[in-house]
Design a protein around this motif. Structure first.
Motif, PDB file in Angstrom:
ATOM      1  N   ALA A 296       0.830  -1.212   0.000  1.00  0.00           N
ATOM      2  CA  ALA A 296       0.000   0.000   0.000  1.00  0.00           C
ATOM      3  C   ALA A 296       0.860   1.256   0.000  1.00  0.00           C
ATOM      4  CB  ALA A 296      -0.921  -0.010   1.217  1.00  0.00           C
ATOM      5  N   SER A 300       1.093   3.888  -3.095  1.00  0.00           N
ATOM      6  CA  SER A 300       0.466   5.195  -2.862  1.00  0.00           C
ATOM      7  C   SER A 300       1.333   6.336  -3.377  1.00  0.00           C
ATOM      8  CB  SER A 300       0.188   5.398  -1.371  1.00  0.00           C
ATOM      9  OG  SER A 300       1.376   5.752  -0.672  1.00  0.00           O
ATOM     10  N   ALA A 427      -4.993  -2.811  -0.999  1.00  0.00           N
ATOM     11  CA  ALA A 427      -5.782  -1.885  -1.826  1.00  0.00           C
ATOM     12  C   ALA A 427      -6.567  -0.918  -0.952  1.00  0.00           C
ATOM     13  CB  ALA A 427      -6.723  -2.668  -2.735  1.00  0.00           C
ATOM     14  N   GLY A 428      -7.132  -1.417   0.159  1.00  0.00           N
ATOM     15  CA  GLY A 428      -7.898  -0.551   1.053  1.00  0.00           C
ATOM     16  C   GLY A 428      -7.024   0.476   1.740  1.00  0.00           C
ATOM     17  N   GLU A 430      -4.118   1.595   0.646  1.00  0.00           N
ATOM     18  CA  GLU A 430      -3.654   2.533  -0.382  1.00  0.00           C
ATOM     19  C   GLU A 430      -4.711   3.607  -0.644  1.00  0.00           C
ATOM     20  OE1 GLU A 430      -2.482   2.701  -5.149  1.00  0.00           O
ATOM     21  OE2 GLU A 430      -2.922   0.773  -4.191  1.00  0.00           O
ATOM     22  N   ARG A 431      -5.978   3.188  -0.798  1.00  0.00           N
ATOM     23  CA  ARG A 431      -7.058   4.144  -1.038  1.00  0.00           C
ATOM     24  C   ARG A 431      -7.164   5.151   0.104  1.00  0.00           C
ATOM     25  NH1 ARG A 431      -9.933  -0.312  -3.001  1.00  0.00           N
ATOM     26  NH2 ARG A 431     -10.863  -0.628  -0.942  1.00  0.00           N
ATOM     27  N   THR A 432      -7.073   4.648   1.326  1.00  0.00           N
ATOM     28  CA  THR A 432      -7.219   5.520   2.486  1.00  0.00           C
ATOM     29  C   THR A 432      -6.055   6.496   2.599  1.00  0.00           C
ATOM     30  OG1 THR A 432      -8.576   3.942   3.707  1.00  0.00           O
ATOM     31  CG2 THR A 432      -7.356   5.548   5.006  1.00  0.00           C
ATOM     32  N   ARG A 434      -4.213   7.606   0.160  1.00  0.00           N
ATOM     33  CA  ARG A 434      -4.397   8.606  -0.901  1.00  0.00           C
ATOM     34  C   ARG A 434      -5.468   9.625  -0.504  1.00  0.00           C
ATOM     35  NH1 ARG A 434      -2.117   7.600  -5.861  1.00  0.00           N
ATOM     36  NH2 ARG A 434      -1.270   5.499  -6.243  1.00  0.00           N
ATOM     37  N   SER A 435      -6.571   9.136   0.039  1.00  0.00           N
ATOM     38  CA  SER A 435      -7.652  10.037   0.447  1.00  0.00           C
ATOM     39  C   SER A 435      -7.191  10.985   1.541  1.00  0.00           C
ATOM     40  CB  SER A 435      -8.853   9.223   0.923  1.00  0.00           C
ATOM     41  OG  SER A 435      -9.902  10.056   1.355  1.00  0.00           O
ATOM     42  N   ASP A 438      -3.968  13.160  -0.393  1.00  0.00           N
ATOM     43  CA  ASP A 438      -4.079  13.832  -1.690  1.00  0.00           C
ATOM     44  C   ASP A 438      -4.841  15.142  -1.568  1.00  0.00           C
ATOM     45  OD1 ASP A 438      -2.710  11.807  -2.839  1.00  0.00           O
ATOM     46  OD2 ASP A 438      -4.395  10.955  -3.959  1.00  0.00           O
ATOM     47  N   SER A 441      -8.647  15.087  -2.885  1.00  0.00           N
ATOM     48  CA  SER A 441      -9.644  14.223  -2.263  1.00  0.00           C
ATOM     49  C   SER A 441     -10.603  15.056  -1.411  1.00  0.00           C
ATOM     50  CB  SER A 441      -8.969  13.169  -1.382  1.00  0.00           C
ATOM     51  OG  SER A 441      -9.886  12.576  -0.496  1.00  0.00           O
TER      52      SER A 441
END
Length: 488
Positions: A296, A300, A427-428, A430-432, A434-435, A438, A441
């Motif tokens: 992750a 990221s 994946a989860g 990484e998404r968090t 980034r959110s 970033d 977001s």
């Protein structure tokens, strides 16, 4: 004969998050309450050697502070050998000290006792205070949300006869909180057949018998649950004791040591560019979870500072009856995938041992915090305005995670599989990340804005004229008026 200053007698659980939070809070009474008090800390011998060493280190440091704090070591008691869970063990082990607590407080006469301040797990000792004719105060080192749930738990016990994950509508109603999905209920209450659950119902009931409740939170930080308690909605038909929200109480003093290597590394990073991952004094992960985290972080693309700890040793402390399995220093060569450190060199630092969390969160380079969500860590993050991604692991941390996202809005959610020992897939995460980090977001932007607001809320609360400062003054007056010489 000189008048003796009333004593605050403290009975904390031995864990640092309990002991130091209570002591720092009562030192605030000692230093800023407007009345003269002394503090006597009753020291229980913890059930493990490692925890004993930590407590003694805290005692030595506080004894050298020059403040009017004394320490009374209680006689040792037998360790319960048949406890089915951590929380049951702690509550039973503390309760075995009741006769010794009574003797220690009674022996303080003729000095008046302003209050016997009890850890939440020691709440049944309100009976000891009553027998001695002195006031009792439960100290809540966790959230106002957890306090609201504890007070309401006996009501829920009568109303809901099935497990919480079987309730109609799929949520648990706790006055002052948004409807709580059962997946976010605290670990000790998820299984009603467990003695841990039975103890928590009992503890919540005994909270109601205290003279007052001291809470490490602030009115503006958790207005919903604190208002529900004050308005009598937590226990319909029965007034709760007055709650004194005097927080956030966190120790922000300098260690006096030279700059830590982690902080020096942050000095070279851009403002708000680093995501900080740290999971408390008992947080560690199996190798499979470590691999998911590395994937992750690598994908990221964000800068990171990751405090990675190894599994507890097999020397008898792992599996300790009080749940205090302390991680070891991580062997990065064994835990990290080959090439990870080389590929992330320059933008990432993996730190394998203790790190100065407060100093790191205070650093301008830190823009987000992936945390287990222990309340002390949360308060440190809010104090510095750092938005979070909560990854709950044990105790009440799942409820904390829910509150941070759904009620306070200072965090972005992370998908945690509670049925797989709180496993998080790459994946989860990484998404968090980034959110959280970033700039584009919307979710992250809102969390950053709310965290900045809560930074101001925390600091305003404890400033002169703030809500927590006012609560401290009310507590000081109540303690002084209620002070009584213990009966023999």
């Amino acid at each position: 004969m000189a008048t003796l200053a009333p004593a605050l007698v403290l009975l904390p659980e031995w864990g640092a998050g309990h002991l130091m939070s209570m002591l720092e809070s009562c030192k605030r009474v000692l230093l800023g309450g407007g009345e003269a008090f002394s503090i006597t800390l009753l020291v229980m011998r913890p059930p493990t050697d490692e925890a004993t060493s930590e407590v003694e280190a805290h005692v030595r440091r506080e004894a050298a502070s020059g403040l009017d704090i004394s320490f009374h070591r209680l006689p040792a008691v037998e360790t319960p050998s048949d406890a089915a869970g951590v929380e049951e063990f702690i509550a039973r082990y503390i309760q075995l000290h009741a006769p010794h607590v009574r003797d220690a407080v009674a022996a303080m006469a003729p000095r008046p006792v302003a209050g016997l301040v009890l850890d939440m797990f020691a709440a049944p000792m309100v009976d000891v205070a009553r027998d001695l004719g002195v006031p009792s105060y439960v100290f809540m080192s966790s959230t106002g949300a957890m306090l609201a749930l504890m007070l309401h738990l006996p009501v829920l016990h009568e109303r809901i006869t099935v497990e919480f994950d079987e309730v109609d509508g799929g949520v648990v109603d706790v006055p002052g909180l948004p409807p709580v999905p059962p997946a976010f209920m605290p670990c000790p209450v998820v299984d009603k057949k467990s003695p841990n659950y039975t103890w928590f119902v009992h503890l919540g009931d005994r909270f109601m018998d205290a003279t007052g409740i001291i809470a490490n939170t602030a009115d503006a930080l958790e207005p919903g649950p604190l208002a529900a308690i004050a308005d009598g909605r937590s226990v319909p038909g029965r007034a709760a004791p007055p709650v004194y929200p005097i927080g956030p109480v966190i120790s922000l003093g300098s260690s006096g040591k030279s700059e830590h290597e982690c902080v020096a590394w942050l000095d070279g990073q851009p403002v708000a560019s680093v995501v900080f991952l740290c999971f408390g004094s008992m947080g560690w992960f199996e190798a499979a979870q470590v691999v998911e985290i590395t994937e992750a972080l690598e994908r990221s693309g964000h800068r990171f500072l990751w405090v990675l700890r190894g599994p507890p040793t097999g020397n008898g402390e792992a599996g300790a009856p009080d749940g205090s399995e302390h991680p070891t220093d991580a062997n990065l060569d064994e835990l990290l995938p080959e090439g990870f450190l080389e590929r992330t060199k320059g933008r990432g630092l993996v730190w394998p041992t203790w790190a100065p969390q407060k100093d790191i969160l205070a650093h301008a380079a830190v823009g987000g915090f992936v945390t287990h969500g222990g309340w002390n860590s949360v308060l440190e993050s809010l104090w510095h305005g750092v938005p979070m991604a909560p990854w709950p692991l044990y105790a009440e941390q799942h409820l904390n995670a829910f509150e941070l996202v759904a009620d306070m809005g200072v965090a972005v959610p992370l998908k945690v599989d509670r049925k797989r020992d709180n496993f998080v897939e790459a994946a989860g995460l990484e998404r968090t990340v980034r959110s959280l980090m970033d700039g584009e977001s919307e979710e992250g932007r809102k969390a950053r804005e709310k965290a900045a607001e809560m930074k101001a809320v925390c600091r305003n609360a404890v400033a002169d004229g703030g809500s927590s400062h006012a609560a401290l003054q009310r507590l000081s007056v109540a303690l002084h008026r209620g002070a009584a010489v213990p009966k023999k």
